[in-house]
Design a protein around this motif. Structure first.
Motif, PDB file in Angstrom:
ATOM      1  N   PHE A   1      24.744 -12.501  54.960  1.00 45.82           N
ATOM      2  CA  PHE A   1      25.458 -11.915  53.831  1.00 45.82           C
ATOM      3  C   PHE A   1      24.780 -12.314  52.531  1.00 45.82           C
ATOM      4  CE2 PHE A   1      29.243 -12.490  50.859  1.00 45.82           C
ATOM      5  CZ  PHE A   1      29.238 -11.169  50.453  1.00 45.82           C
ATOM      6  N   HIS A   2      24.324 -11.292  51.790  1.00 46.98           N
ATOM      7  CA  HIS A   2      23.739 -11.509  50.473  1.00 46.98           C
ATOM      8  C   HIS A   2      24.772 -11.132  49.419  1.00 46.98           C
ATOM      9  CE1 HIS A   2      19.491 -12.126  51.733  1.00 46.98           C
ATOM     10  NE2 HIS A   2      19.835 -11.354  52.736  1.00 46.98           N
ATOM     11  N   GLU A   3      25.265 -12.114  48.696  1.00 43.84           N
ATOM     12  CA  GLU A   3      26.207 -11.863  47.606  1.00 43.84           C
ATOM     13  C   GLU A   3      25.449 -11.894  46.288  1.00 43.84           C
ATOM     14  OE1 GLU A   3      29.913 -14.007  45.275  1.00 43.84           O
ATOM     15  OE2 GLU A   3      29.593 -14.479  47.391  1.00 43.84           O
ATOM     16  N   LEU A   4      25.434 -10.779  45.589  1.00 43.16           N
ATOM     17  CA  LEU A   4      24.722 -10.672  44.322  1.00 43.16           C
ATOM     18  C   LEU A   4      25.719 -10.520  43.183  1.00 43.16           C
ATOM     19  CD1 LEU A   4      21.966  -8.193  45.524  1.00 43.16           C
ATOM     20  CD2 LEU A   4      21.861 -10.682  45.465  1.00 43.16           C
ATOM     21  N   GLN A   5      25.362 -11.065  42.045  1.00 42.87           N
ATOM     22  CA  GLN A   5      26.254 -11.035  40.898  1.00 42.87           C
ATOM     23  C   GLN A   5      25.945  -9.878  39.958  1.00 42.87           C
ATOM     24  OE1 GLN A   5      28.852 -13.218  40.643  1.00 42.87           O
ATOM     25  NE2 GLN A   5      28.172 -14.031  42.619  1.00 42.87           N
ATOM     26  N   ASN A   6      24.692  -9.437  39.961  1.00 38.15           N
ATOM     27  CA  ASN A   6      24.264  -8.415  39.011  1.00 38.15           C
ATOM     28  C   ASN A   6      23.744  -7.186  39.740  1.00 38.15           C
ATOM     29  OD1 ASN A   6      24.665 -10.092  36.622  1.00 38.15           O
ATOM     30  ND2 ASN A   6      22.893 -11.256  37.384  1.00 38.15           N
ATOM     31  N   GLU A   7      24.159  -6.018  39.271  1.00 34.09           N
ATOM     32  CA  GLU A   7      23.694  -4.783  39.890  1.00 34.09           C
ATOM     33  C   GLU A   7      22.184  -4.638  39.752  1.00 34.09           C
ATOM     34  OE1 GLU A   7      24.607   0.031  39.850  1.00 34.09           O
ATOM     35  OE2 GLU A   7      25.751  -1.310  38.537  1.00 34.09           O
ATOM     36  N   SER A   8      21.611  -5.256  38.710  1.00 34.42           N
ATOM     37  CA  SER A   8      20.170  -5.150  38.501  1.00 34.42           C
ATOM     38  C   SER A   8      19.381  -5.749  39.657  1.00 34.42           C
ATOM     39  CB  SER A   8      19.769  -5.846  37.193  1.00 34.42           C
ATOM     40  OG  SER A   8      20.153  -7.213  37.229  1.00 34.42           O
TER      41      SER A   8
ATOM     42  N   LYS B   1      16.868   6.381  45.956  1.00 31.92           N
ATOM     43  CA  LYS B   1      17.867   5.975  44.970  1.00 31.92           C
ATOM     44  C   LYS B   1      17.681   4.522  44.573  1.00 31.92           C
ATOM     45  CE  LYS B   1      21.615   4.204  45.974  1.00 31.92           C
ATOM     46  NZ  LYS B   1      22.915   3.857  46.589  1.00 31.92           N
ATOM     47  N   SER B   2      17.474   3.679  45.557  1.00 30.25           N
ATOM     48  CA  SER B   2      17.285   2.264  45.284  1.00 30.25           C
ATOM     49  C   SER B   2      16.063   2.033  44.415  1.00 30.25           C
ATOM     50  CB  SER B   2      17.147   1.496  46.605  1.00 30.25           C
ATOM     51  OG  SER B   2      16.942   0.129  46.367  1.00 30.25           O
ATOM     52  N   MET B   3      14.987   2.762  44.707  1.00 30.35           N
ATOM     53  CA  MET B   3      13.767   2.632  43.917  1.00 30.35           C
ATOM     54  C   MET B   3      14.003   3.045  42.474  1.00 30.35           C
ATOM     55  SD  MET B   3      11.128   4.722  42.618  1.00 30.35           S
ATOM     56  CE  MET B   3      11.047   6.181  43.662  1.00 30.35           C
ATOM     57  N   LEU B   4      14.672   4.198  42.266  1.00 28.96           N
ATOM     58  CA  LEU B   4      14.913   4.688  40.908  1.00 28.96           C
ATOM     59  C   LEU B   4      15.850   3.757  40.143  1.00 28.96           C
ATOM     60  CD1 LEU B   4      15.352   8.499  41.658  1.00 28.96           C
ATOM     61  CD2 LEU B   4      13.361   7.388  40.635  1.00 28.96           C
ATOM     62  N   MET B   5      16.904   3.300  40.797  1.00 31.64           N
ATOM     63  CA  MET B   5      17.837   2.371  40.151  1.00 31.64           C
ATOM     64  C   MET B   5      17.139   1.059  39.794  1.00 31.64           C
ATOM     65  SD  MET B   5      21.025   3.495  39.848  1.00 31.64           S
ATOM     66  CE  MET B   5      22.409   4.333  40.596  1.00 31.64           C
ATOM     67  N   GLY B   6      16.317   0.568  40.734  1.00 32.47           N
ATOM     68  CA  GLY B   6      15.610  -0.679  40.495  1.00 32.47           C
ATOM     69  C   GLY B   6      14.695  -0.590  39.282  1.00 32.47           C
ATOM     70  N   ILE B   7      13.975   0.531  39.167  1.00 29.27           N
ATOM     71  CA  ILE B   7      13.077   0.717  38.023  1.00 29.27           C
ATOM     72  C   ILE B   7      13.882   0.766  36.726  1.00 29.27           C
ATOM     73  CG2 ILE B   7      11.541   2.396  36.896  1.00 29.27           C
ATOM     74  CD1 ILE B   7      10.459   3.035  39.713  1.00 29.27           C
ATOM     75  N   ALA B   8      15.021   1.465  36.761  1.00 32.08           N
ATOM     76  CA  ALA B   8      15.858   1.558  35.560  1.00 32.08           C
ATOM     77  C   ALA B   8      16.304   0.175  35.095  1.00 32.08           C
ATOM     78  CB  ALA B   8      17.069   2.440  35.834  1.00 32.08           C
ATOM     79  N   TYR B   9      16.684  -0.689  36.022  1.00 30.35           N
ATOM     80  CA  TYR B   9      17.122  -2.038  35.649  1.00 30.35           C
ATOM     81  C   TYR B   9      15.958  -2.919  35.226  1.00 30.35           C
ATOM     82  CZ  TYR B   9      22.017  -1.484  36.907  1.00 30.35           C
ATOM     83  OH  TYR B   9      23.338  -1.096  36.938  1.00 30.35           O
ATOM     84  N   GLU B  10      14.823  -2.764  35.920  1.00 33.52           N
ATOM     85  CA  GLU B  10      13.648  -3.569  35.561  1.00 33.52           C
ATOM     86  C   GLU B  10      13.218  -3.314  34.123  1.00 33.52           C
ATOM     87  OE1 GLU B  10      10.546  -2.692  38.306  1.00 33.52           O
ATOM     88  OE2 GLU B  10      11.621  -3.505  40.040  1.00 33.52           O
ATOM     89  N   GLU B  11      13.354  -2.060  33.699  1.00 32.45           N
ATOM     90  CA  GLU B  11      12.915  -1.679  32.358  1.00 32.45           C
ATOM     91  C   GLU B  11      14.039  -1.785  31.319  1.00 32.45           C
ATOM     92  OE1 GLU B  11       9.809  -1.123  31.714  1.00 32.45           O
ATOM     93  OE2 GLU B  11       9.261  -1.342  33.838  1.00 32.45           O
ATOM     94  N   ASN B  12      15.139  -2.447  31.707  1.00 32.98           N
ATOM     95  CA  ASN B  12      16.261  -2.653  30.791  1.00 32.98           C
ATOM     96  C   ASN B  12      16.732  -1.337  30.157  1.00 32.98           C
ATOM     97  OD1 ASN B  12      16.324  -5.533  31.076  1.00 32.98           O
ATOM     98  ND2 ASN B  12      14.479  -5.629  29.798  1.00 32.98           N
ATOM     99  N   SER B  13      16.966  -0.355  31.016  1.00 35.86           N
ATOM    100  CA  SER B  13      17.418   0.936  30.530  1.00 35.86           C
ATOM    101  C   SER B  13      18.776   0.820  29.845  1.00 35.86           C
ATOM    102  CB  SER B  13      17.517   1.927  31.694  1.00 35.86           C
ATOM    103  OG  SER B  13      16.247   2.140  32.277  1.00 35.86           O
TER     104      SER B  13
ATOM    105  N   SER C   1      11.984   6.982  31.522  1.00 37.39           N
ATOM    106  CA  SER C   1      13.019   7.982  31.233  1.00 37.39           C
ATOM    107  C   SER C   1      13.100   9.039  32.320  1.00 37.39           C
ATOM    108  CB  SER C   1      12.730   8.659  29.886  1.00 37.39           C
ATOM    109  OG  SER C   1      11.493   9.369  29.931  1.00 37.39           O
ATOM    110  N   LYS C   2      12.058   9.146  33.147  1.00 36.77           N
ATOM    111  CA  LYS C   2      12.041  10.157  34.204  1.00 36.77           C
ATOM    112  C   LYS C   2      13.025   9.848  35.338  1.00 36.77           C
ATOM    113  CE  LYS C   2       8.974  12.998  32.612  1.00 36.77           C
ATOM    114  NZ  LYS C   2       9.346  14.381  32.268  1.00 36.77           N
ATOM    115  N   VAL C   3      13.564   8.623  35.400  1.00 37.01           N
ATOM    116  CA  VAL C   3      14.484   8.299  36.499  1.00 37.01           C
ATOM    117  C   VAL C   3      15.713   9.201  36.452  1.00 37.01           C
ATOM    118  CG1 VAL C   3      13.722   5.896  36.760  1.00 37.01           C
ATOM    119  CG2 VAL C   3      15.588   6.431  35.181  1.00 37.01           C
ATOM    120  N   VAL C   4      16.163   9.547  35.248  1.00 37.69           N
ATOM    121  CA  VAL C   4      17.319  10.434  35.111  1.00 37.69           C
ATOM    122  C   VAL C   4      16.927  11.870  35.454  1.00 37.69           C
ATOM    123  CG1 VAL C   4      19.016  11.409  33.518  1.00 37.69           C
ATOM    124  CG2 VAL C   4      18.481   8.974  33.441  1.00 37.69           C
TER     125      VAL C   4
END
Length: 581
Positions: A204-211, A234-246, A310-313
């Protein structure tokens, strides 16, 4: 970076003090009988080990990743933390349903010795007296059938089910109950309960931040685990969005689009990998000769979004557009015989999505696409290797977009695309349909094509004779198994009533197009091997004009089969001619 501290839990430990939710931007429940059967077999295998009773044998059920919502619910002296299940929701949902199936069985057994376990299970499923704190809140479940099942054990009325995802839940309820029933025939139900609660284990991996969620998800699922390619994207696009502090606005749009994507494919269960492949093939128009592979599609989108976050959206919105059109295609059972080939579906999606054409032009292009595609793969019976490159390149030409997702407006685009559609079928002309089908087996392996063929013939006859098209009958035909409505006028198994009517190559004549007929559901089974006099009487009584047409024949033999075959194929040559602009 957030510190990750994986914990090894059995299922009972995992459930303690927690409530679970499935975010709307996650896939709906999509496990099929195959995955549930695999789980049941794992459980039976674990129980069969000689050292099971010693308490040392456990079964590892892979990884579960959850995001702590940093929200708590209190009831009495108990405090429950709320978690989003990010990875493992199919497995966890199924095990919870299996626990409920055991609970139902314990209640049915009505034995006082089970009272304590029943109370414990009650406390697992529902935490409060107001039925507010349910163990798991499912997503894309507009009918709340999982919630109601956990509360009452009652299954929803199938007539009220709206989506494929909800049907998947219903199948899970019945299959889990069946598994419990079969277990109880030979083994102790409490042993099954012990096994599920204490011998099935997770990391079980419990994470505190969606990023952090999407980075962990991508790493864990790059190691050979079976994960849908769309989920990986989806995971890849979301991950990039968080990495770049969208911005929050970007993240909100991502959540919105992915919620809509999963809601869309939950209705008709469109393959996620196909959505991804189509989206990339039509987005990245670099003269592909076939539909892009899913791994290449992800890398294509990864490359684009790394260059411009910005292309993730934009890409998520594009995936939603493709998913919506594919869902519409998959839901159109009338076109199953036309949309059977992936590269044919690609062209249809491209026409629907293109901004080059107005609605009237799209309608004409789709009609021509339907004609030429059925001619190639239906009437000429070509396999899926035919015209792959031609269909794929045409789809990309139809889109006509550049790497910035901008449409390149071109004059005369409609005429160009229409002519390309005509060109697709130049090797398979309408004039050759008679030769292609006159001696063909039009039943075995051709059932859905036969249904589509006679559907169009019925519409033609009704129009020619001023007869009302029997839509209600056809709606039932489309919903049923194709074999339920295809009638062999001269039956496949000869009876006394047919002796001497067809003396040569009996099976050959039975499966020719001229010997086939579509009847209302169940009537062909009722008629079976009856003689033609009885059959034609029943044909006359139906609302199917094509059946009434057959009833006009005085007898049925080789000569009449030949005559009707010729008549049908002459009609087909006109029906599937290219549109004349």
């Amino acid at each position: 970076m957030e510190k990750i501290n994986p914990q090894f839990y059995n299922f009972d430990e995992f459930l303690q003090g927690r409530l679970f939710e499935i975010p709307e931007y996650q896939r709906a429940y999509s496990w099929t009988s195959k995955q549930r059967k695999d789980l049941f077999n794992d459980i039976k295998k674990l129980y069969s080990y000689p050292d099971f009773d010693e308490g040392t044998r456990n079964h590892f059920l892979a990884t579960v990743v959850c995001c702590n919502k940093k929200r708590k619910e209190k009831y009495g002296t108990e405090i429950f933390e709320i978690f989003d299940i990010v990875d493992g929701q199919q497995r966890i949902t199924t095990l919870i349903i299996l626990l409920k199936a055991i609970h139902k069985k314990l209640l049915d057994l009505n034995d006082a010795k089970f009272k304590k376990e029943i109370i414990k299970l009650d406390d697992i499923f529902v935490k409060d007296s107001d039925n507010r704190l349910i163990l798991i809140q499912n997503n894309h479940d507009s009918s709340l059938i999982l919630r109601d099942y956990l509360l009452s054990g009652k299954e929803a009325d199938r007539k009220k089910i709206k989506t494929k995802a909800e049907y998947n839940l219903l199948y899970a309820f019945s299959e889990c109950q069946k598994f419990v029933e079969e277990w109880c025939e030979n083994d102790d139900i409490l042993e099954l309960l012990i096994l599920i609660k204490y011998r099935l284990c997770f990391v079980f991996h419990e994470l505190q931040n969606e990023s952090t969620v999407y980075t962990v998800f991508e790493v864990l699922n790059s190691r050979g685990l079976e994960v849908d390619w769309l989920d990986k994207c989806k995971s890849m696009l979301m991950g990039i969005a968080y990495e770049e502090n969208s911005t929050d606005s970007t993240l909100n749009f991502l959540h919105k689009y992915w919620s809509l994507i999963y809601r869309t494919i939950g209705i008709n269960e469109v393959p996620g990998s196909e959505i991804l492949r189509f989206a990339a093939t039509l987005y990245y128009t670099n003269d592909q000769s076939r539909v892009m592979k899913p791994e290449d599609a992800i890398e294509c989108f990864r490359k684009i979004t790394k260059q411009s976050t910005s292309k993730v959206v934009d890409i998520s919105k594009w995936l939603l557009d493709v998913a919506s059109e594919l869902s519409e295609i998959y839901s159109n059972v009338r076109l199953t015989a036309v949309t059977d080939k992936i590269h044919a579906r690609l062209v249809a999606v491209a026409i629907k999505l293109s901004e080059h054409f107005d609605e009237n032009e799209k309608e004409i292009l789709l009609q021509q696409w339907e004609k030429v595609t059925f001619r190639i793969f239906g009437l000429y019976q070509k396999d899926s290797r035919t015209k792959i490159g031609e269909y794929t390149r045409l789809a990309q030409k139809i889109m006509g977009i550049n790497d910035n997702m901008t449409y390149i407006k071109e004059k005369g685009k409609f005429n160009e695309v229409f002519n390309e559609l005509v060109k697709l079928g130049i090797d398979y002309p309408a004039a050759g349909i008679s030769k292609a089908l006159e001696d063909a087996n039009c039943y075995n392996g051709w059932e859905k094509e036969a249904i589509y063929f006679f559907y169009n013939y019925e519409r033609y006859l009704c129009g020619e004779n001023g007869y009302n098209f029997p839509k209600a009958f056809w709606d039932k035909i489309w919903e049923s198994s194709v074999q339920d409505s295809i009638e062999h006028i001269y039956p496949q198994t000869e009876s006394l009533a047919w002796r001497g009517k067809v003396t040569k190559r009996k099976e050959y004549h039975a499966n020719r197009i001229g010997n086939l007929l579509i009847l209302p559901i169940g009537l062909n089974k009722q008629l079976q091997n009856n003689g033609f006099d009885i059959k034609k009487s029943k044909y006359s009584d139906t609302l199917m004009y094509s059946a009434k047409d057959v009833a006009k024949y005085n007898e049925w033999n080789i000569v009449t089969i030949e005559e009707r075959t010729k008549k049908l194929l002459e009609w087909a040559q006109k029906e599937w001619e290219d549109i004349k602009l």
